[in-house]
Design an enzyme around this catalytic site. Structure first.
Site, short mmCIF file in Angstrom:
data_model
loop_
_atom_site.label_atom_id
_atom_site.label_comp_id
_atom_site.label_asym_id
_atom_site.label_seq_id
_atom_site.Cartn_x
_atom_site.Cartn_y
_atom_site.Cartn_z
N GLU A 155 -11.20 -1.43 -3.34
CA GLU A 155 -10.50 -0.71 -2.27
C GLU A 155 -9.37 0.13 -2.88
O GLU A 155 -9.23 0.22 -4.09
CB GLU A 155 -9.92 -1.71 -1.26
CG GLU A 155 -8.92 -2.68 -1.88
CD GLU A 155 -8.55 -3.83 -0.96
OE1 GLU A 155 -9.26 -4.06 0.03
OE2 GLU A 155 -7.54 -4.52 -1.25
N ASP A 193 0.82 -1.23 0.00
CA ASP A 193 0.00 0.00 0.00
C ASP A 193 0.85 1.28 0.00
O ASP A 193 0.61 2.19 0.80
CB ASP A 193 -0.93 0.03 1.22
CG ASP A 193 -1.65 -1.26 1.48
OD1 ASP A 193 -1.91 -2.00 0.51
OD2 ASP A 193 -1.96 -1.55 2.66
#
Length: 313
Positions: free
Chosen positions: A196, A32
């Site tokens: 997401e 991420d």
């Protein structure tokens, strides 16, 4: 003479190779990645990729050239955020009025009755140390079905927006001046196939909304995007631009974007071939290019990475 020429060529090859970042660019398991430039220095703020109970801190990495990265350990951990216990995820950082604001998810809450959500910490330097800005989550509940994770702060002129959402829903709201709350209601902006990892950037007057789709634990994690004339949408889905390559890696997703002069880069995580642990994720960088109409071209994952580059504001 041929031997001399061979060694000269070999030396040039090593020199050229040394100017490439290589992939992955960070040692260890990190996912991420949020990439940004502060004062001609590149920064990456990733998730420490480990079981949820061990995700209790964040490291950061800085570089002058995209090649050599310096690790800044534990710029924020649960000792500074009393309400955070585990699953500290997906940081997003922005500078405002000389302060650095670090947005993060924590605790992986499953409903509105659990403690956790999206927090914000603040520091005087990009490497911290950061302290909890509010003493409680900034967002502590679901909005329009969006789990409060995977936050991204988007600056458009003088305005700052918080975009977030797991569980296949994405919402956005405008932040107030001191990042203690919001000046608008949360609006759902979920595009087709969204899962997401939302992020925004602006180019040539257009708003690019990017996200991850597929399952993060599987091989088919991917990055898609849409474009709009307005940050609130509606957004026109364009398609997938980053996906697994059976010769390179699987699970490519949850990314950020860097713009350096005329060059654009995508910084993302992927799972090396042969790795079966869901947390075996590494941070990588590759070029991101556009066609003449502003569409993002499919990104080719590489082991070579990108060329050496000086930082710019």
């Amino acid at each position: 003479m041929k031997i001399i020429q061979y060694f000269l060529w070999l030396g040039l090859s090593f020199s050229a190779q040394a100017q490439k970042s290589g992939n992955p660019i960070l040692p260890g398991w990190y996912a991420d990645p949020e990439a940004i430039i502060f004062d001609q220095t590149y920064w990456i703020y990733p998730t420490y990729s480990a079981p949820y109970e061990k995700q209790v801190y964040f490291d950061a990495f800085s570089s002058q050239d995209l090649i050599t990265w310096k690790k800044h350990e534990r710029i924020l951990d649960t000792s500074a955020v009393k309400w955070a216990k585990r699953a500290m995820w997906a940081p997003s950082i922005i500078r405002k009025d000389g302060k650095y604001y670090f947005f993060f998810g924590a605790n992986d809450i499953q409903n509105d009755n659990e403690i956790g959500g999206i927090g914000v910490a603040v520091a005087d330097k990009p490497e911290g140390p950061y302290k909890d800005h509010l003493g409680k989550p900034l967002v502590d509940r679901f909005h329009h079905g969006a789990q409060p994770i995977d936050q991204f702060v988007f600056q458009d002129g003088k305005d700052f927006y918080l975009v977030f959402g797991g569980w296949k829903h994405c919402v956005m709201a405008k932040l107030n001046d001191d990042f203690t709350g919001f000046t608008t209601e949360f609006k759902e902006i979920t595009p087709e196939n969204y899962v997401e990892g939302p992020m925004f950037f602006k180019k040539d007057g257009k708003y690019y909304f990017m996200w991850s789709e597929g399952g993060w634990t599987g091989p088919n994690y991917a990055v898609a995007y849409a474009i709009s004339d307005n940050p609130w949408g509606p957004f026109e889905r364009k398609g997938v631009i980053l996906k697994q390559d059976p010769e390179i890696a699987t699970g490519a997703g949850h990314h950020s974007v860097l713009n350096v002069g005329e060059d654009w880069y995508i910084i993302y995580h992927r799972r090396p071939l042969g790795e079966t642990d869901r947390n075996a994720r590494v941070t990588c960088i590759d070029k991101m290019e556009f066609d003449e109409d502003g569409n993002i071209l499919p990104v080719k994952m590489t082991f070579e990475g990108v060329n050496k580059k000086g930082g710019q504001n």
